[in-house]
Write an enzyme that holds these catalytic residues in place. Structure first.
Site, PDB file in Angstrom:
ATOM      1  N   LYS A 184       0.654  -1.316  -0.040  1.00  0.00           N
ATOM      2  CA  LYS A 184       0.039   0.144  -0.076  1.00  0.00           C
ATOM      3  C   LYS A 184       0.930   1.119   0.164  1.00  0.00           C
ATOM      4  O   LYS A 184       1.402   1.595   1.062  1.00  0.00           O
ATOM      5  CB  LYS A 184      -0.822   0.147   1.178  1.00  0.00           C
ATOM      6  N   GLU A 259       9.407   0.929  11.060  1.00  0.00           N
ATOM      7  CA  GLU A 259      10.301   1.999  10.855  1.00  0.00           C
ATOM      8  C   GLU A 259       9.580   3.263  11.031  1.00  0.00           C
ATOM      9  O   GLU A 259       8.791   3.757  10.329  1.00  0.00           O
ATOM     10  CB  GLU A 259      11.110   1.868   9.546  1.00  0.00           C
ATOM     11  N   CYS A 293      12.789  10.817   7.975  1.00  0.00           N
ATOM     12  CA  CYS A 293      12.618  10.200   9.395  1.00  0.00           C
ATOM     13  C   CYS A 293      13.959  10.578  10.277  1.00  0.00           C
ATOM     14  O   CYS A 293      13.998  10.702  11.508  1.00  0.00           O
ATOM     15  CB  CYS A 293      12.075   8.922   9.370  1.00  0.00           C
ATOM     16  N   GLU A 394       8.378  15.194  16.536  1.00  0.00           N
ATOM     17  CA  GLU A 394       8.767  15.230  15.052  1.00  0.00           C
ATOM     18  C   GLU A 394       7.796  16.059  14.545  1.00  0.00           C
ATOM     19  O   GLU A 394       6.833  16.144  14.423  1.00  0.00           O
ATOM     20  CB  GLU A 394       8.761  13.967  14.843  1.00  0.00           C
TER      21      GLU A 394
END
Length: 500
Positions: A184, A259, A293, A394
């Site tokens: 996906k 992750e 990231c 973040e």
């Protein structure tokens, strides 16, 4: 730097469809994709619903249980992966253009990503035929071996910041091991994944081995994560979503790798060249507009050079060339969509409200050269505290926070003072101190006097809430295998355990 590509002609009006069981299919709905550089409609993509997601899962299940893939030799699997790498390289210009127009990143970055994606397929093609089992010395007359076998059906959910590269990171090791997949892509950047389906088909991949189903998380991602027919789930994305898909994966205790995010530190000691450190700092945080990231979003600077570092960082940040990614002169492009723009601007407001000093940037860029695109100027905050949200959370945008330290112990404490542990770097001329510091840093990916360079041969993943498991390298391949012991009795005879 790599040479930028000439813009090729892409038919964005074509039908962008799902790929299920070796056929391109219409979805249950259609989504308009927006070019983040100017806010115009780029393309329309077919999207799956829960029913179509289930159909893709059943296709992968049949391909694994009944199809030819599990009987395909490692040599032949390698040939398909090598061919895939070759075709990605042949079509790199088109793929890079699509990635840039769909996601916003500068074309020079997309060019690198296409090369990395091809290299990833090529690495696992080479690994497919390498020995992976072992024999164990056990008492005679037994002979024991340990083998690795494919897990089965792998559900793979990837993000929007590196669309084709993340697809390669997931698909290449899974296919190398002999698994089948349901991929996906992000609903915001699915186009290069659809183009990859065409490449895999041309490379000779059997029907149903890979199925690609664009769509939203609740409609498609949750179905994949929860399905009892899926044996392994691999997810890259936010911590919040990662926790949700991990919870869904408990339905049948499927294997899971995650992750997730980061708030990675870049620590600079006063003995290191400031201009070089600033150069790496710009790359660490403003590459892909901070939508990475492992971005170096916290700069932890020694007191003796703090003010000079801050001054030079701001002066250079102001000079970054911002514009549409497709322009070869652009150094930093727009954010991926209006939702991400709003998120970043909210954090900039939060930072000021918490008392941090906005040194430069912090603006949503408007005007003729930016159109209706989603641009944010490179942003630097100083005078921060460890408890501030902009220091702990973040942001995933071109926003960096500066912290200062006096001692090595203080620097290490600040570096480890988040719930994340994905990446981190230290800059110093004292190599003994550098290794001592890296050993104390709680992060899975680290650098000494550098940033962002990573390799397909090495494991990718983090400590703490930055995820579970590792991708890439032999570690990534192992996560797509089950381990089996085989015990052979070479001299069977009655053991007479029960005397009757």
């Amino acid at each position: 730097m790599a040479q930028t590509v000439a813009v090729s002609k892409i038919d964005f009006d074509r039908k962008w469809q799902l790929w299920i069981d070796g056929n391109f299919r219409d979805g249950s709905s259609e989504r308009e994709l927006i070019n983040p550089a100017d806010g115009t409609v780029l393309a329309k993509v077919q999207e799956a619903d829960a029913k179509l997601a289930e159909e893709a899962i059943h296709s992968a299940r049949r391909a694994f249980d009944e199809g030819p893939w599990t009987k395909t030799s490692a040599v032949d699997r390698a040939k398909i992966l090598f061919k895939t790498a070759d075709l990605i390289e042949e079509r790199a210009e088109q793929l890079a253009e699509v990635e840039t127009l769909n996601g916003g990143k500068p074309i020079r970055e997309s060019v690198y990503d296409m090369a990395d994606a091809a290299a990833c397929f090529r690495y696992y093609a080479g690994l497919a035929t390498k020995p992976q089992g072992e024999t164990v010395e056990v008492p005679a007359p037994s002979v024991t071996s340990i083998v690795r076998e494919p897990i089965g059906v792998c559900g793979q959910i990837i993000p929007w910041n590196y669309p084709l590269l993340m697809a390669a990171w997931k698909l290449a090791p899974a296919l190398c091991a002999g698994n089948t997949c349901v991929l996906k892509p992000s609903e915001f950047t699915p186009l290069t994944a659809i183009m990859l389906a065409e490449i895999l088909q041309e490379a000779g991949l059997p029907n149903g081995v890979v199925n690609i189903v664009p769509g939203g998380g609740p409609d498609v991602g949750h179905v994949i994560a929860e399905s009892h027919l899926v044996d392994k789930l691999a997810f890259t994305g936010s911590v919040k979503t990662g926790k949700a898909v991990a919870q869904a994966a408990l339905s049948n205790l499927k294997k899971v790798t995650l992750e997730l995010g980061g708030k990675s530190p870049m620590v600079v000691f006063g003995d290191f060249d400031i201009d070089i450190a600033v150069d790496y700092a710009l790359f660490a945080i403003y590459c892909n507009a901070g939508q990475v990231c492992s971005a170096g979003s916290r700069m932890i600077i020694e007191d003796s050079v703090y003010h000079e570092f801050l001054h030079r960082l701001c002066e250079r940040a102001k000079k970054i060339k911002i514009g549409p990614g497709i322009d070869p002169a652009t150094e930093m492009g727009p954010l991926v969509n209006d939702k991400q723009l709003a998120r970043v601007m909210d954090y900039i407001e939060i930072g000021q409200r918490e008392g941090a000093r906005l040194e430069t940037g912090g603006q949503s860029l408007q005007g003729k050269s930016f159109g209706n695109g989603y641009y944010v100027s490179p942003t630097v905050f100083s005078e921060t505290r460890p408890d501030m949200r902009i220091v702990q959370e973040e942001i995933f945008g071109p926003v960096v926070v500066l912290q200062r330290f006096s001692t090595e112990e203080e620097a290490l404490k600040l570096a480890n003072d988040t719930t994340f542990g994905l990446a981190g770097a230290v800059f110093t001329n004292d190599i003994t101190r550098a290794h001592r510091f890296i050993k104390g840093l709680k992060a899975g990916i680290t650098w000494i006097n550098g940033y962002h360079n990573t390799y397909n041969e090495c494991p990718w993943g983090g400590y703490k809430q930055s995820g579970w498991g590792r991708e890439l390298g032999t570690y990534g391949l192992e996560n797509y295998t089950e381990v089996k012991q085989i015990n052979v009795n070479m001299e069977p005879f009655p053991i007479k355990w029960f005397d009757n």
